[in-house]
Design a protein around this motif. Structure first.
Motif, PDB file in Angstrom:
ATOM      1  N   LEU A  33       0.710  -1.215   0.017  1.00 49.24           N
ATOM      2  CA  LEU A  33      -0.007   0.239   0.151  1.00 49.24           C
ATOM      3  C   LEU A  33       0.973   1.240   0.117  1.00 49.24           C
ATOM      4  O   LEU A  33       1.625   1.481   0.823  1.00 49.24           O
ATOM      5  N   LEU A  34       0.888   2.058  -1.028  1.00 52.47           N
ATOM      6  CA  LEU A  34       1.567   3.208  -1.304  1.00 52.47           C
ATOM      7  C   LEU A  34       0.784   4.380  -0.981  1.00 52.47           C
ATOM      8  O   LEU A  34      -0.290   4.466  -1.240  1.00 52.47           O
ATOM      9  N   GLU A  35       1.175   5.183   0.054  1.00 56.41           N
ATOM     10  CA  GLU A  35       0.535   6.641   0.533  1.00 56.41           C
ATOM     11  C   GLU A  35       1.148   7.816   0.437  1.00 56.41           C
ATOM     12  O   GLU A  35       2.525   7.727   0.694  1.00 56.41           O
ATOM     13  N   ASP A  36       0.430   8.784   0.123  1.00 59.11           N
ATOM     14  CA  ASP A  36       1.279  10.201   0.188  1.00 59.11           C
ATOM     15  C   ASP A  36       0.115  11.284   0.325  1.00 59.11           C
ATOM     16  O   ASP A  36      -0.899  11.070  -0.308  1.00 59.11           O
ATOM     17  N   PRO A  37       0.454  11.940   1.019  1.00 63.21           N
ATOM     18  CA  PRO A  37      -0.653  13.039   1.350  1.00 63.21           C
ATOM     19  C   PRO A  37      -1.169  13.919  -0.061  1.00 63.21           C
ATOM     20  O   PRO A  37      -0.387  14.175  -0.718  1.00 63.21           O
ATOM     21  N   GLY A  38      -2.503  14.215   0.055  1.00 60.67           N
ATOM     22  CA  GLY A  38      -2.946  14.854  -1.244  1.00 60.67           C
ATOM     23  C   GLY A  38      -3.075  14.073  -2.459  1.00 60.67           C
ATOM     24  O   GLY A  38      -3.664  14.736  -3.534  1.00 60.67           O
ATOM     25  N   ARG A  39      -3.234  12.977  -2.599  1.00 62.41           N
ATOM     26  CA  ARG A  39      -3.396  11.866  -3.497  1.00 62.41           C
ATOM     27  C   ARG A  39      -3.993  10.511  -3.140  1.00 62.41           C
ATOM     28  O   ARG A  39      -3.706  10.203  -1.916  1.00 62.41           O
ATOM     29  N   PRO A  40      -4.645   9.958  -4.065  1.00 65.23           N
ATOM     30  CA  PRO A  40      -5.193   8.634  -3.628  1.00 65.23           C
ATOM     31  C   PRO A  40      -4.143   7.459  -3.180  1.00 65.23           C
ATOM     32  O   PRO A  40      -2.944   7.528  -3.798  1.00 65.23           O
ATOM     33  N   ALA A  41      -4.527   6.754  -2.159  1.00 62.93           N
ATOM     34  CA  ALA A  41      -3.528   5.553  -1.954  1.00 62.93           C
ATOM     35  C   ALA A  41      -3.579   4.670  -2.988  1.00 62.93           C
ATOM     36  O   ALA A  41      -4.568   4.597  -4.072  1.00 62.93           O
ATOM     37  N   CYS A  42      -2.546   3.833  -3.307  1.00 68.64           N
ATOM     38  CA  CYS A  42      -2.108   3.170  -4.451  1.00 68.64           C
ATOM     39  C   CYS A  42      -2.037   1.556  -3.800  1.00 68.64           C
ATOM     40  O   CYS A  42      -1.274   1.278  -3.169  1.00 68.64           O
TER      41      CYS A  42
END
Length: 237
Positions: A125-134
């Protein structure tokens, strides 16, 4: 990914009970190795094939060896195939860390084995503020029946079909979802679903693509010293 200890060459005598293989070593002795591959291993388990084993560092482990590589006939010369599906996630994680997968770059956080869907765990699970998780689901690909064409699956996979539905659901919820085909062989130039082996999986893949699930396919560079993520391969739907 470098193997922590030198691999031991041998010859395959037989694979049986899915997870066991009898191997003849160069000194004439025979050992039983763990075969970490739940698939059919179509074309990869021919008696007499050259194989390579990794020794276990755990003295309490019942089986002292794991089957890692097999050499199969190729169009020009023998080709190495990584049969240990347990290596797939580590190879992808290493590739992500090294920036070898630009399509999945730029995320601030990467977590493994995160619960999602219906009693499932996504590989990454790839996560980053301001965009959808992957959500990234990794599948190890070893089957090759035609020149240059890698195929998945090599056996009916209800689990794989379930994962495709769960990835599609993540897209419907506004997230990003990626099916990552890791081709553990270097003699292919494209990837396709093996529709004749599992028509249900092929249909599920079509639905997932229509829902917005992305497909990434990368091959590997293999040697008895180690395995590394190599270039991207196109999907032949």
């Amino acid at each position: 990914m470098q193997f922590p200890d030198p691999l031991i060459p041998g010859r395959l005598l037989r694979r049986y009970k899915r997870f066991l293989a009898d191997i003849a070593l160069g000194d004439g002795s025979e050992v039983v190795a763990h075969c970490a591959n739940p698939g059919s291993m179509m074309g990869l388990a021919e008696p007499g094939s050259p194989v390579w084993l990794s020794p276990s560092r755990n003295p309490a482990r019942k089986l002292k060896y794991s089957w890692e590589l097999v050499e199969v006939p190729g169009e020009k010369e023998g080709a190495l195939v990584g049969i240990n599906t347990g290596r797939a996630n580590a190879l992808v994680a290493e590739g992500l860390e090294a920036g070898k997968v630009p399509e999945l770059a730029g995320y601030a956080q990467r977590r493994a084995e995160v619960r999602y869907g219906t009693k499932s765990r996504v590989d990454f699970l790839l996560e980053d503020p301001g965009r959808p998780a992957c959500y990234v689901e990794v599948k190890s690909v070893t089957l090759k029946r035609r020149p240059g064409l890698a195929e998945f699956p090599d056996a009916v996979t209800a689990r794989g079909t379930k994962h495709l539905g769960e990835l599609a659901e993540m897209v419907r919820q506004g997230q990003r979802a990626v099916l990552f085909f890791l081709v553990q062989r270097g003699d292919c130039d494209r990837v396709a679903p093996a529709r004749d082996i599992d028509p249900t999986y092929g249909e599920a893949l079509d639905r997932a693509l229509s829902a917005g699930v992305e497909i990434l396919s990368y091959q590997c560079n293999l040697s008895p010293a180690g395995i590394a993520l190599d270039g991207r391969l196109p999907l032949a739907v």
